[in-house]
Design an enzyme around this catalytic site. Structure first.
Site, PDB file in Angstrom:
ATOM      1  N   ASP A  57      -7.008   3.903  -4.748  1.00 34.19           N
ATOM      2  CA  ASP A  57      -7.303   3.997  -3.224  1.00 34.19           C
ATOM      3  C   ASP A  57      -8.454   5.497  -2.974  1.00 34.19           C
ATOM      4  O   ASP A  57      -8.291   6.416  -3.890  1.00 34.19           O
ATOM      5  CB  ASP A  57      -7.442   3.839  -2.531  1.00 34.19           C
ATOM      6  CG  ASP A  57      -7.390   3.591  -0.910  1.00 34.19           C
ATOM      7  OD1 ASP A  57      -7.910   2.133  -1.050  1.00 34.19           O
ATOM      8  OD2 ASP A  57      -7.624   3.503  -0.082  1.00 34.19           O
ATOM      9  N   LYS A 101       0.858  -1.897   0.099  1.00 31.85           N
ATOM     10  CA  LYS A 101       0.084   0.114  -0.174  1.00 31.85           C
ATOM     11  C   LYS A 101       1.213   1.364   0.255  1.00 31.85           C
ATOM     12  O   LYS A 101       2.137   0.677   0.713  1.00 31.85           O
ATOM     13  CB  LYS A 101      -0.954   0.507   1.323  1.00 31.85           C
ATOM     14  CG  LYS A 101      -1.928   0.619   1.446  1.00 31.85           C
ATOM     15  CD  LYS A 101      -3.235   0.519   0.283  1.00 31.85           C
ATOM     16  CE  LYS A 101      -4.281   1.081   0.192  1.00 31.85           C
ATOM     17  NZ  LYS A 101      -5.379  -0.059  -0.288  1.00 31.85           N
TER      18      LYS A 101
HETATM   19  P1  NDP Z   1     -12.702   7.727  -3.028  1.00 33.07           P
HETATM   20  O1  NDP Z   1     -11.390   8.494  -2.502  1.00 33.07           O
HETATM   21  O2  NDP Z   1     -13.497   7.420  -3.973  1.00 33.07           O
HETATM   22  O3  NDP Z   1     -14.288   8.567  -2.054  1.00 33.07           O
HETATM   23  C1  NDP Z   1     -13.569   7.916  -0.469  1.00 33.07           C
HETATM   24  C2  NDP Z   1     -15.371   8.512  -0.231  1.00 33.07           C
HETATM   25  O4  NDP Z   1     -14.930   7.680   1.758  1.00 33.07           O
HETATM   26  C3  NDP Z   1     -16.046   9.553  -0.558  1.00 33.07           C
HETATM   27  O5  NDP Z   1     -17.613  10.568  -0.313  1.00 33.07           O
HETATM   28  C4  NDP Z   1     -15.030  10.169   1.186  1.00 33.07           C
HETATM   29  O6  NDP Z   1     -15.264  11.810   1.658  1.00 33.07           O
HETATM   30  C5  NDP Z   1     -15.304   9.344   2.229  1.00 33.07           C
HETATM   31  N1  NDP Z   1     -14.164   9.979   3.317  1.00 33.07           N
HETATM   32  C6  NDP Z   1     -12.808   9.528   3.150  1.00 33.07           C
HETATM   33  N2  NDP Z   1     -12.708   9.380   3.842  1.00 33.07           N
HETATM   34  C7  NDP Z   1     -13.441   9.971   4.595  1.00 33.07           C
HETATM   35  C8  NDP Z   1     -13.359  10.133   6.703  1.00 33.07           C
HETATM   36  N3  NDP Z   1     -12.936  10.003   6.906  1.00 33.07           N
HETATM   37  N4  NDP Z   1     -14.891  10.664   6.702  1.00 33.07           N
HETATM   38  C9  NDP Z   1     -15.823  10.492   6.104  1.00 33.07           C
HETATM   39  N5  NDP Z   1     -15.889   9.993   5.009  1.00 33.07           N
HETATM   40  C10 NDP Z   1     -14.303   9.793   4.405  1.00 33.07           C
HETATM   41  O7  NDP Z   1     -12.397   5.951  -2.198  1.00 33.07           O
HETATM   42  P2  NDP Z   1     -13.197   4.301  -2.688  1.00 33.07           P
HETATM   43  O8  NDP Z   1     -14.131   5.062  -3.042  1.00 33.07           O
HETATM   44  O9  NDP Z   1     -12.340   4.410  -3.701  1.00 33.07           O
HETATM   45  O10 NDP Z   1     -12.560   4.233  -1.408  1.00 33.07           O
HETATM   46  C11 NDP Z   1     -12.789   3.520  -0.491  1.00 33.07           C
HETATM   47  C12 NDP Z   1     -13.183   2.557   0.200  1.00 33.07           C
HETATM   48  O11 NDP Z   1     -13.045   1.607  -0.312  1.00 33.07           O
HETATM   49  C13 NDP Z   1     -11.470   2.673   1.300  1.00 33.07           C
HETATM   50  O12 NDP Z   1     -11.584   2.501   2.670  1.00 33.07           O
HETATM   51  C14 NDP Z   1     -10.595   2.216   0.159  1.00 33.07           C
HETATM   52  O13 NDP Z   1      -9.553   1.755   0.977  1.00 33.07           O
HETATM   53  C15 NDP Z   1     -11.419   0.658  -0.008  1.00 33.07           C
HETATM   54  N6  NDP Z   1     -11.414  -0.002  -0.961  1.00 33.07           N
HETATM   55  C16 NDP Z   1     -11.154   0.564  -2.308  1.00 33.07           C
HETATM   56  C17 NDP Z   1     -10.607  -0.010  -3.370  1.00 33.07           C
HETATM   57  C18 NDP Z   1     -11.441   0.676  -4.747  1.00 33.07           C
HETATM   58  O14 NDP Z   1     -10.697  -0.744  -5.906  1.00 33.07           O
HETATM   59  N7  NDP Z   1     -11.319   1.830  -4.643  1.00 33.07           N
HETATM   60  C19 NDP Z   1     -10.459  -1.338  -3.649  1.00 33.07           C
HETATM   61  C20 NDP Z   1     -10.760  -2.198  -1.816  1.00 33.07           C
HETATM   62  C21 NDP Z   1     -11.195  -1.094   0.010  1.00 33.07           C
HETATM   63  P3  NDP Z   1     -15.059  13.104   0.729  1.00 33.07           P
HETATM   64  O15 NDP Z   1     -15.065  13.152  -0.966  1.00 33.07           O
HETATM   65  O16 NDP Z   1     -15.617  13.799   1.075  1.00 33.07           O
HETATM   66  O17 NDP Z   1     -13.415  12.651   0.980  1.00 33.07           O
END
Ligand code: NDP
Length: 445
Positions: A164, A124
């Site tokens: 991510d 990571k």
């Molecule tokens: P994105 O950046 O596309 O989206 C993240 C979302 O979560 C946004 O809506 C963001 O809001 C919100 N968010 C992020 N941090 C916080 C926080 N501290 N408190 C509240 N809301 C928060 O990321 P992903 O969708 O790619 O990833 C989301 C999760 O899925 C993570 O845990 C990631 O590790 C996991 N994941 C992702 C994969 C992938 O293929 N992308 C694969 C496997 C797991 P805002 O826009 O306001 O920051």
């Protein structure tokens, strides 16, 4: 091996890394018995070698913003374990990023990648840089500066990063562009690339779709139909939005979405039009979920998460780590929630997980439920190596099969004497055994 002793020792050696210790504790306490059935593991001190990353790169990333000011961020890459394949794992850009968070994610990734049945080790990386509010040019300059430092440590058979939080197609494109220039090669060193330069069909959708496929497998064990079920989702990024797309296709109702500023509640479920508005809002305009509430009738709760504020049958946390605590878990259970399937990594605190397991609901930890993303990344690597691209149907079919196989492995190792499937234990033991056997075969390296 005594899990508590190993954990206490790690806590003493890495006192400022609570997320890393939390992830290690969850795994070690569930694999302890299996580990101790193999005295050869202990003779090779396998557990410590598995918990401590192979290596960590950390570096300063200096770049110039649109006002001509010099900005400095931290950059990291954790290469955790490559016993079963090249290091593989996403890159996160978020102001909260630190070494502890990336170490927890790389540790989790090692087991998740093992579960996918594909040949990928765990890694990571990321930075405390936040793309939020930055111009395209600023994001590009940051990505270029980040890769100028990192490019020597990655490669198609060495370490293959992906996206991510805060890293989507745009960021991967900019990083890949700089990588290609520095390394003077065109190889599949990143996954999640654009379609035109080696990206796989279905990769953007894969984590969300895969989580839905895993959920379907879980519901099938109880003969429950997903049609008409109310599903609470957190987040509105890549994972959350494609989870919503697939759920609605399957006939479920999406009753919440959120971002770091607040939550929208839509008790009747999002309509197709509303979902498309959210997809455009987030992917094209990079707007806030609050703007949805300005356009459509719904409840907007500033600064709140969904869990205590909506009645749902199923919860799919898809934002970030530790976003469901024990109060949230109790509220979900009291409101009739029968399944939790994690799109995010480690979104439930250890106390929340205890609540779910004690209530014996269907509970899928992220390392099993969200493995579809990295699985399709693995398929992207395979396509790049063959210089071929597969159809969307072919990739989707493989994704469905992989999620079914992960479910099968969880069932195999996690079924309790009373018939309840402990997916936490199942995923951890299955993921662990493959990596452990490979490490044993390769000696102390
Ligand atoms: P994105 O950046 O596309 O989206 C993240 C979302 O979560 C946004 O809506 C963001 O809001 C919100 N968010 C992020 N941090 C916080 C926080 N501290 N408190 C509240 N809301 C928060 O990321 P992903 O969708 O790619 O990833 C989301 C999760 O899925 C993570 O845990 C990631 O590790 C996991 N994941 C992702 C994969 C992938 O293929 N992308 C694969 C496997 C797991 P805002 O826009 O306001 O920051």
């Amino acid at each position: 091996m005594k899990a508590t002793e190993v954990i206490n020792d790690l806590r003493r050696r890495f006192p400022n890394e609570p997320e890393y210790i939390q992830a290690v504790e969850e795994v070690l306490t569930t694999i302890e018995d299996t580990y101790n059935e193999h005295p050869e593991f202990e003779r090779y001190n396998l557990i410590e070698r598995l918990c401590i990353p192979d290596r960590i790169f950390s570096f300063r990333v200096s770049w110039v913003d649109d006002k001509g000011r010099v900005q400095n961020n931290m950059g990291y890459r954790i290469q955790h374990n490559n016993a079963i394949g090249p290091y593989k794992g996403g890159i996160r850009f978020h102001s909260s990023v630190n070494q502890s968070i990336l170490k927890f994610l790389a540790f989790e990734q090692t087991f998740k990648n093992s579960l996918t049945t594909l040949a990928m080790g765990g890694a990571k990386g990321g930075s405390d840089f936040s793309p939020r509010g930055k111009s395209d040019m600023e994001v590009m300059r940051f990505c270029q500066a980040f890769i100028t430092e990192l490019w020597r440590q990655i490669g198609p058979d060495t370490d293959v990063p992906a996206g991510d939080i805060g890293v989507g197609g745009r960021e991967v494109g900019y990083m890949y562009g700089m990588y290609k220039k520095m390394a003077r090669e065109f190889t599949g060193t990143f996954t999640g690339k654009g379609r035109e330069f080696g990206g796989s069909l279905i990769r953007p959708e894969a984590t969300g779709f895969g989580n839905c496929y895993f959920l379907l497998n879980m519901l099938a064990t109880k003969g429950i139909d997903i049609k008409g079920k109310r599903v609470a989702i957190s987040g509105s990024g890549n994972v959350a939005t494609y989870t919503a797309v697939k759920l609605m296709e399957l006939g479920a109702k999406v009753v919440s979405m959120s971002d770091s500023d607040g939550t929208i509640i839509v008790p009747e479920g999002l309509t197709e039009e509303q979902l498309h508005y959210i997809l455009d809002l987030k992917n094209i305009y990079r707007g806030r979920i609050r703007e949805f509430a300005d356009k459509y009738p719904c409840t907007y709760l500033a600064g709140e998460r969904p869990w205590q504020n909506v009645k749902c049958d199923i919860a799919m946390p898809s934002a970030t780590q530790n976003e469901i605590d024990d109060d949230d878990a109790r509220a979900l259970l009291a409101n009739g929630c029968i399944a939790v399937s994690e799109g995010a990594n480690m979104p439930s605190t250890p106390e929340a997980i205890k609540e779910f397991l004690n209530a014996k609901i269907l509970y899928a930890p992220g390392k099993a439920a969200n493995a579809g993303g990295v699985a399709v990344s693995g398929l992207e690597m395979a396509q790049n190596s063959q210089k071929m691209s597969w159809t969307a149907e072919e990739v989707d079919t493989r994704l469905k099969n992989i999620m079914a196989e992960i479910h099968h492995q969880c069932e195999l190792y996690g079924r309790q004497p009373d018939g309840y499937i402990n997916y936490v234990k199942g995923a951890n033991v299955a993921g662990f055994m493959k990596v452990a056997n490979a490490m044993m075969a390769q000696g102390i390296v």
